[in-house]
Design a protein around this motif. Structure first.
Motif, PDB file in Angstrom:
ATOM      1  N   GLU A 137      -7.571  -0.647   6.871  1.00 10.88           N
ATOM      2  CA  GLU A 137      -7.299   0.267   7.441  1.00 10.88           C
ATOM      3  C   GLU A 137      -6.008  -1.940   8.338  1.00 10.88           C
ATOM      4  OE1 GLU A 137      -8.940   1.670  10.431  1.00 10.88           O
ATOM      5  OE2 GLU A 137      -8.391   4.865   9.011  1.00 10.88           O
ATOM      6  N   GLN A 138      -6.637  -1.997   9.279  1.00 10.26           N
ATOM      7  CA  GLN A 138      -5.962  -3.634   9.327  1.00 10.26           C
ATOM      8  C   GLN A 138      -5.318  -3.934   8.137  1.00 10.26           C
ATOM      9  OE1 GLN A 138      -7.671  -6.038  11.933  1.00 10.26           O
ATOM     10  NE2 GLN A 138      -8.344  -4.756  13.431  1.00 10.26           N
ATOM     11  N   ALA A 139      -6.231  -4.288   7.143  1.00 10.53           N
ATOM     12  CA  ALA A 139      -5.596  -4.925   5.550  1.00 10.53           C
ATOM     13  C   ALA A 139      -4.592  -4.384   5.018  1.00 10.53           C
ATOM     14  CB  ALA A 139      -6.612  -5.180   4.611  1.00 10.53           C
ATOM     15  N   ILE A 140      -4.632  -2.889   5.421  1.00 11.92           N
ATOM     16  CA  ILE A 140      -3.473  -2.104   4.581  1.00 11.92           C
ATOM     17  C   ILE A 140      -2.064  -2.553   6.095  1.00 11.92           C
ATOM     18  CG2 ILE A 140      -2.501   0.554   5.080  1.00 11.92           C
ATOM     19  CD1 ILE A 140      -5.452   1.182   4.018  1.00 11.92           C
TER      20      ILE A 140
ATOM     21  N   PRO B 197       1.292  -0.761  -0.163  1.00 14.51           N
ATOM     22  CA  PRO B 197      -0.142  -0.017  -0.033  1.00 14.51           C
ATOM     23  C   PRO B 197       0.576   1.250   0.450  1.00 14.51           C
ATOM     24  CG  PRO B 197      -0.351  -0.601   1.947  1.00 14.51           C
ATOM     25  CD  PRO B 197       0.681  -2.247   1.293  1.00 14.51           C
ATOM     26  N   ALA B 198       0.006   2.468  -0.927  1.00 15.76           N
ATOM     27  CA  ALA B 198       0.638   3.615  -0.333  1.00 15.76           C
ATOM     28  C   ALA B 198       0.889   4.016   0.747  1.00 15.76           C
ATOM     29  CB  ALA B 198      -0.164   4.387  -0.821  1.00 15.76           C
ATOM     30  N   ASP B 199       2.394   4.757   1.252  1.00 15.38           N
ATOM     31  CA  ASP B 199       3.168   5.421   2.172  1.00 15.38           C
ATOM     32  C   ASP B 199       2.126   6.647   2.990  1.00 15.38           C
ATOM     33  OD1 ASP B 199       5.813   5.911   1.639  1.00 15.38           O
ATOM     34  OD2 ASP B 199       5.720   4.037   1.791  1.00 15.38           O
ATOM     35  N   ALA B 200       1.382   6.557   2.902  1.00 14.16           N
ATOM     36  CA  ALA B 200       0.577   7.970   2.659  1.00 14.16           C
ATOM     37  C   ALA B 200      -0.806   7.232   3.922  1.00 14.16           C
ATOM     38  CB  ALA B 200      -0.197   8.740   2.214  1.00 14.16           C
ATOM     39  N   LEU B 201      -1.236   6.054   3.353  1.00 20.14           N
ATOM     40  CA  LEU B 201      -2.401   5.000   3.735  1.00 20.14           C
ATOM     41  C   LEU B 201      -1.719   4.343   5.392  1.00 20.14           C
ATOM     42  CD1 LEU B 201      -4.051   3.011   0.791  1.00 20.14           C
ATOM     43  CD2 LEU B 201      -5.054   4.647   2.336  1.00 20.14           C
ATOM     44  N   VAL B 202      -0.736   3.793   5.149  1.00 19.71           N
ATOM     45  CA  VAL B 202       0.424   3.124   5.439  1.00 19.71           C
ATOM     46  C   VAL B 202       0.283   3.480   6.853  1.00 19.71           C
ATOM     47  CG1 VAL B 202       1.967   2.007   7.187  1.00 19.71           C
ATOM     48  CG2 VAL B 202       1.087   1.298   4.758  1.00 19.71           C
ATOM     49  N   ASP B 203       0.751   5.398   6.960  1.00 20.47           N
ATOM     50  CA  ASP B 203       1.310   5.870   8.084  1.00 20.47           C
ATOM     51  C   ASP B 203       0.001   6.745   8.694  1.00 20.47           C
ATOM     52  OD1 ASP B 203       3.850   7.982   6.011  1.00 20.47           O
ATOM     53  OD2 ASP B 203       3.499   5.977   7.506  1.00 20.47           O
TER      54      ASP B 203
END
Lengths: 178, 645
Positions: B365-368, B343-349
């Motif tokens: 979010e858990q999936a990310i 996933p994109a960094d932004a989503l992970v952060d």
């Protein structure tokens, strides 16, 4: 008819090309062991010079590592060597080293102190102190190995270094197998 | 009208007046089988089916043998091609309704061939005994074990025991080399006998074949198909060799690893994705065995439905069912790949931020976070594979097997041990050396680049930084190890004017360079002359040395005049405070003693004024493990803080 023959030939031609494309790398793969030269060893340090006695030959067990295709065995006994000291000059010590494997059929050569000769216990081949063959079925003399004596190290010790090789048994010619 | 074209021997060819392409899948299946047999035979001359030699022999083929990578690559991609071509064959026969002939033998044969192709692939995957094969087999046999009544016994029979091991390898090898190919040949031979009659009774055909045209066309078509297939397989092999490099061989199997990102092969991904929706013991059985089993059974039963119900309707339904199944499988496969994408960094952060605030994360979010973790584990697995292959090339593989290569490798073990034992207090570039941020706050120094030039220089600049002593606290909460910081502050204050300050900073550079040298050559400069190194101009007039040598000598001189007052060197020092021994600072032995006994007389003495806050690891870690950490830290010190790891 011509078209048929042509198409038939074309089909066969394609199959032939496929066969060649597969056969060439396959052959290269199968013949791989032939293109590998053995890992010739360099000089291995086997013992200090004073281990070798003057009055009789000394048998020294050589430790080295061994390879088997992809398996690399840790250092362990890989062979034995007979070391004969020549001359008594301190400045230029000389030794001669012989492969302890008998050139007849591969047993380990022993030394008879009473007769001052090397002999093989399996089939009673005998060799003199220079490794020359005497009576017995051995097809050639004892196989001499390249060896040298180092200069004194920081503790004043000299070392014997030998280039360990193995040779084909049962033949008159001395041919290395490693 | 009886003889089938020779190129299609054994597999039911369709009516002889059909276009070229009708006979192609069948003969291509045979061609691929021949290709697999040929490459497989070659591989058999090298492969060794035991847990200690399997990986090694495959490594040998892949990296050492002439065209080994090519033979192995062709073997692998031919198996993928086989699955595709069998599917093509099934589609072709479904459309031609050959399930109506001879009680549907052709159709059943095709389905069995599909199963065989997959079974051959799955048994083959285990053979290298690498992580991918091991864990894939473990998961698959566990699923098999779920089957009611016979499941556990079947699993035990396949594995040759309760866990995958030596017996599993030999059993799978036997299946892969003799049993499954044997069944394949039997199935195919059985078809041969029917091939002729079938052509006659094909209901969709009308009229006699034109003999004059048949043989040649039927030879050319398959030949072209074979050439095309071979080109496809070779292209895939070459591409994989160049781009994926060593993706074809993963790290040696490690039954104790807990975070290997196991994923099935492409043709099983749909099942993997499908099972995500089934949790719990009963549901798992339904999802893994009942539903797929039911679907396969329905497909097998087409011939019977055809006899019982109106043919046209059965055909339509069959086509519809096949199309639906295909689309579902395709969609599930796509979903599996999509879910695993990084996933994109932004989503992970954003998700991590929410987690840090203590809020509950929703499913997405858990999936990310899971996908990011998978990505990191995959990168780690790839690094491990490359390291194993590199080590094997450099040192050969010991008799105990390739796993011990990695277990003895400081670059591999060091970070793992650091993460388990040191990262509760220390950091490595801000993380635990494996890329994760520990839950507990850092309570000690960051050891990335420890005892390297930059690290030491940084300490001399600001010892109170978090990277160095800043986070260290005594049990009562007051800062620990403050003497160094005080000394630096006093010295900087003392040499405040421009000229002296500049000289001091160069001295600091010098002593950092010297200490880095000390880690490589402990005690080398002990007797070095200290004259002529105070003044840089006089130092330049000395015998020719590199600038760095001069710097190191200057550093040694500074150490002797200044640091040696508190820091002992070879047991001696001029002052009263006993700071840690600097002889061999940063060498493997120095670090080892620091780990084993931080409160040792030669380190932060237990009787001293600045006792070690770090616990002793002499009894907590084996000597081997301590050595792994020390060798690793020593090896990466030159990369400096901020760039190591």
């Amino acid at each position: 008819m011509k078209r048929r023959t042509f198409l038939g030939a074309l089909a066969r031609g394609i199959q032939g090309i496929i066969g060649c494309v597969l056969a060439l790398p396959g052959l290269g793969f199968l013949l791989d062991p032939l293109r590998r030269s053995g890992r010739g060893r360099g000089f291995i340090r086997i013992a200090t010079l004073d281990t070798a006695a003057f009055d009789r030959p000394t048998r020294i067990v050589i430790s080295g590592d061994r390879w088997d295709a992809y398996t690399h065995y840790p250092p362990g006994p890989i062979g034995q060597v007979w070391v004969v000291r020549e001359g008594r000059e301190e400045a230029q010590p000389k030794v001669r080293c012989y492969q302890a494997v008998c050139p007849h059929l591969g047993c380990i050569i022993d030394y008879a102190t009473t007769r001052a000769k090397f002999y093989c216990p399996c089939h009673a081949s005998e060799f003199d102190i220079s490794g020359r063959r005497g009576i017995g079925p051995s097809p050639r003399d004892m196989d001499e190995l390249q060896c040298r004596v180092t200069e004194p190290d920081q503790h004043g010790r000299r070392w014997i270094e030998v280039r360990y090789r193995e040779f084909q048994t049962g033949v008159p010619a001395k041919r290395t197998t490693t | 009208m009886s003889n089938s074209p020779p190129s299609d021997a054994g597999l039911p060819e369709l009516a002889t007046r059909q276009p070229l392409h009708r006979s192609i899948p069948g003969s291509t299946i045979l061609f691929l089988f021949g290709l697999e047999a040929f490459t497989g035979l070659l591989l058999m001359t090298v492969y060794s089916p035991s847990t200690t030699t399997a990986w090694s022999s495959v490594w040998y083929v892949q990296t050492q043998m002439t065209y080994g990578w090519l033979i192995r690559g062709m073997h692998k991609f031919s198996s993928d091609a086989m699955v595709l071509v069998v599917l093509l064959y099934l589609v072709q026969h479904l459309r031609a309704r050959t399930y109506r002939l001879e009680g549907g033998r052709a159709w059943r044969t095709g389905l069995c061939l599909l199963g065989l192709a997959m079974a051959l692939a799955l048994t083959g995957y285990l053979l290298p005994w690498d992580q991918k094969g091991y864990w894939g087999t473990k998961v698959r046999t566990n699923i098999l074990g779920l089957a009611p009544v016979i499941g556990p016994s079947l699993r035990a029979l396949l594995l040759g025991g309760s866990e995958p091991g030596n017996l599993t390898l030999t059993r799978f090898y036997t299946l892969h080399v003799i049993v499954l190919p044997g069944i394949f040949l039997l199935l195919v031979r059985a078809r041969r006998l029917r091939a002729g009659d079938e052509a006659v009774s094909d209901p969709s055909d009308s009229g006699q074949p034109s003999r004059a045209h048949r043989p040649v066309r039927d030879r050319l078509g398959p030949s072209l198909a074979w050439a095309f297939t071979l080109i496809a397989v070779l292209t895939a092999t070459l591409a994989a060799h160049d781009w994926l490099g060593n993706e074809l061989l993963h790290a040696p199997a490690d039954p104790t690893s807990s975070n290997y990102p196991a994923r099935p092969e492409w043709f099983n991904l749909f099942l993997f994705q499908w099972l995500k929706s089934f949790s719990g013991p009963t549901m798992e059985i339904i999802g893994a065995i009942v539903v797929p089993g039911a679907v396969v059974t329905v497909f097998f039963l087409f011939p019977y439905f055809d006899r019982l119900l109106p043919s046209r309707i059965v055909h339509r339904v069959a086509l519809g069912l096949a199309a639906t199944t295909f689309m579902v499988i395709a969609w599930l496969t796509y979903a599996a790949v999509r879910d695993d994408r990084n996933p994109a960094d932004a989503l992970v952060d954003a998700a991590r931020q929410k987690e840090r605030q203590g809020l509950t994360l929703d499913d997405a979010e858990q999936a990310i976070l899971r996908a990011r973790e998978l990505y990191r584990h995959r990168a780690g697995a790839r690094n491990l594979a490359e390291r194993a292959i590199e080590l094997a090339a450099a040192k050969g593989i010991p008799p105990e097997g390739p796993r011990s290569l990695l277990l003895q490798d400081p670059i591999t073990r060091g970070p793992e041990l650091f993460a388990s034992h040191c990262a509760s207090c220390h950091r490595f570039n801000g993380h635990n050396a494996l890329g994760e941020i520990p839950a507990e706050p850092a309570a000690s120094s960051d050891l990335a680049g420890f005892a390297g030039r930059s690290w030491i220089r940084g300490l001399l600049t600001d010892p109170t930084a978090d990277r160095y002593f800043g986070r260290m606290k005594k049990p009562d909460g007051s800062p620990a190890h403050t003497r160094m910081s005080k000394w630096i502050a006093e010295t900087l204050a003392e040499y405040a004017d421009a000229k002296h300050r500049r000289e001091l900073l160069i001295d600091f550079d010098a002593v950092a360079a010297y200490l880095e040298d000390e880690s490589l050559h402990p005690g080398r400069l002990k007797e070095a002359s200290t004259t002529g190194t105070d003044d840089p101009d006089r130092a330049a007039a000395a015998p020719p040395m590199t600038d760095d040598d001069l710097l190191i000598l200057r550093g040694r001189s500074f150490f002797e005049r200044v640091c040696n007052e508190c820091h002992r060197y070879d047991g001696e020092h001029s002052g009263t405070f006993k700071a840690p021994e600097m002889l061999g600072y940063g060498s493997v032995e120095w670090i080892e003693l620091m780990i084993a006994e931080p409160d040792h007389e030669l380190r932060y003495r237990s009787k001293g004024r600045e006792r070690a806050q770090m616990p002793r690891f002499k009894d907590r870690l084996s000597e081997h493990d301590r050595r792994m950490i020390a060798e690793w830290l020593h090896a990466v010190r030159r990369t400096g803080p901020g760039s190591a790891g």
